[in-house]
Each structure stands twice: as C-alpha cells, then as structure tokens.
Enzyme design. Structure first.
Site, PDB file in Angstrom:
ATOM      1  NE  ARG A  49       3.420  -2.742   0.264  1.00 26.48           N
ATOM      2  CZ  ARG A  49       4.621  -3.140   0.584  1.00 26.48           C
ATOM      3  NH1 ARG A  49       4.261  -3.223   2.189  1.00 26.48           N
ATOM      4  NH2 ARG A  49       5.647  -4.088   0.179  1.00 26.48           N
ATOM      5  CG  ASP A  98       4.289 -12.602  10.105  1.00 28.25           C
ATOM      6  OD1 ASP A  98       5.634 -13.336   9.282  1.00 28.25           O
ATOM      7  OD2 ASP A  98       4.800 -11.612   9.795  1.00 28.25           O
TER       8      ASP A  98
END
Length: 290
Positions: free
Chosen positions: A56, A157
């Site tokens: 990532r 979020d």
C-alpha cells in the site's frame, strides 16, 4: 471503513513466490508505521500485515520519488499537518463492503423506525464507499413510505478517497446485482452508451445521505445527535479494548433512549461497556436509563 483484507492485496510477487522489493522497509520502519496508524486512526496492525503495508505505502513512496520508508516517515513526522497524512491513512484502511451486507440488520432497522414519530436519523459511522449508508437510506425510504422525507442518514469515514466514491454514487452492475429488480428500478439509474455496465444512485435517494469525513479517534466529533440508530460494523475489531470502550461510551449519548447500535458479525461489545445491552444478533440497545 470496513477493514477486511482482500486476498488480492498481498503485494507484487516475483517468480519463485518471493516479494520483489525495490524499496527499503526495515523492521524499525514497520514498527513506526504501526505506531503512527494507531495514533492517527486507532488501527492495530498485526505483524502479519507487513506485506500489505509494503504494497500500500510503496505507491506513496514512488509518488514522492523516495526509495526508503524511513525517508517517507521522516517527511511525515516533520509535517504533522501535511495533506500526506490523509493519503497515509487512506492507504492503510481497506474498504470491503456491499449493499445490504449482514442482511438481518435491515428488517430490524425497518421495524424500529416504523414505531418512530417525527424525523428519523441514522448514523453510518464507517460509510466506506457508500453501500452501507445507501442501504440504510433504502430501508428508511421503504419503511417510512409517505413519511420518507423524515428520514436522513449521516455517513462518515476516515478514508476520504472512499467518501469521494460514495458521494459520486456510481457502482458497477455487478455490485448491485444482488438487489431485487424492484429496488434496482426504484433506487438506481442504469447507465447507457459509454456508461453501460454502471448504475447511479437516484438523486432522491442520494439527497437522504450526508457524507462527512470523521476520525472516530478525534477529540471532538463534527456530528450531533440524537440518532435513532448507529451502524458501526466491522471496525471495532481493529481497535484495542480501551479504544473500543472509549468510542462506545461516546456513542451512547448520541443515541435516543432505546436507540439501536448495529455491530459487525465478529464483534462483541457485551464485555467492553455497560452503555449498551444485547438485543439480538450483533444488535445492541441503549437502555432508557442511560
């Protein structure tokens, strides 16, 4: 922010099954990354997530033309307010979600709100790419009928990239294929021409949902209660018990008396706090005396 790791996200593999690393990630770098994401987002990264972290964050290093994770981390820590912190956090949060995931929750929500009078508000505290809050909005619309204008969803979020997708409200037909035909026609517009294979949430459903960025670890939350229900599913398992208890205690005053808290399939809050009592399968209620 549903944090399940897809099987495909295991890094770039070379022949022989070994990870082909072109960037330097030391043990101390990995330890520091685990500390930083815990401090920023409360996420506890296990030791076996090392390859995921490399995969990532390598994209962020290459974006900045860096070769060592230590240089990237040093740059972050020199600039505590830098925009890159958002990209760092987004990279280490995984969004696995679906429309009407854990389907047993939605009939319970519908039954609960039919008994309500006046405005009905639900908070989706880990909205991810929007499938959960739109599923909640569909449930409110169906359950309230002529009163559907009373229904509203607040969707938050920590992952701003996921929220951007949620606000767009555009999904592949594959993502909505499990919805029955009546729901598909009522709540989505099918794409044509260059948008073939896509579906867009209808404006009247999208208007029911307010998307906002929010870190559950932030000292102050931008949203205000009271809510008839809170969905916080498949997130708490990535927090330690202390963090779980602190967040649950903050949820309680935001819920109306006898409001519902929906948890994920592998989460159990009974031993974490007395702010809620179990009502059904992964569904909790705020006792009126609280």
């Amino acid at each position: 922010m549903t944090r399940d790791l897809p099987a495909t996200e295991t890094g770039a593999w070379a022949s022989g099954g070994q990870l082909d690393r072109d960037l330097e990630l030391t043990d101390s770098d990995f330890t520091r990354i685990r500390q930083l994401i815990y401090q920023r987002a409360g996420i506890v990264l296990a030791e076996h997530k090392r390859e995921m972290v490399y995969s990532r964050l390598a994209k962020r290093l290459r974006h900045h033309g860096l070769r060592r994770f230590s240089d990237y981390l040093a740059r972050l820590e020199r600039q505590p307010e830098a925009k890159e912190w958002e990209a760092f956090t987004n990279a280490l949060t995984t969004n696995l979600t679906a429309f009407f995931r854990e389907a047993h929750h939605f009939p319970l929500l519908a039954e609960h709100i039919r008994e309500r009078h006046g405005p009905v508000r639900v908070w989706s505290a880990a909205a991810s790419t929007g499938e959960e809050p739109y599923s909640i909005a569909m449930t409110l619309s169906e359950a309230l009928g002529d009163r559907r204008g009373d229904g509203a969803v607040v969707a938050t979020d920590i992952d701003t990239d996921a929220l951007a997708k949620a606000r767009a409200g555009i999904y592949s037909m594959e993502q909505i294929h499990k919805l029955d035909e009546a729901r598909t026609r009522r709540f989505f517009q099918r794409g044509r021409g260059r948008h073939e294979g896509l579906a867009r949430v209808r404006p009247e459903l999208k208007a029911m949902v307010d998307f906002q960025p929010l870190n559950l670890l932030a000292p102050a939350w931008s949203i205000k209660g009271p809510f008839d229900a809170i969905f916080c599913r498949n997130v708490m398992i990535y927090f330690d018990k202390t963090t779980q208890a602190r967040i649950l205690e903050r949820f309680a005053p935001l819920l109306k008396p006898d409001g519902l808290l929906f948890a994920g399939h592998s989460e159990n809050f009974s031993y974490t706090t007395d702010a809620f009592r179990l009502r059904g399968q992964t569904v909790y209620v705020r006792p009126p005396h609280r």
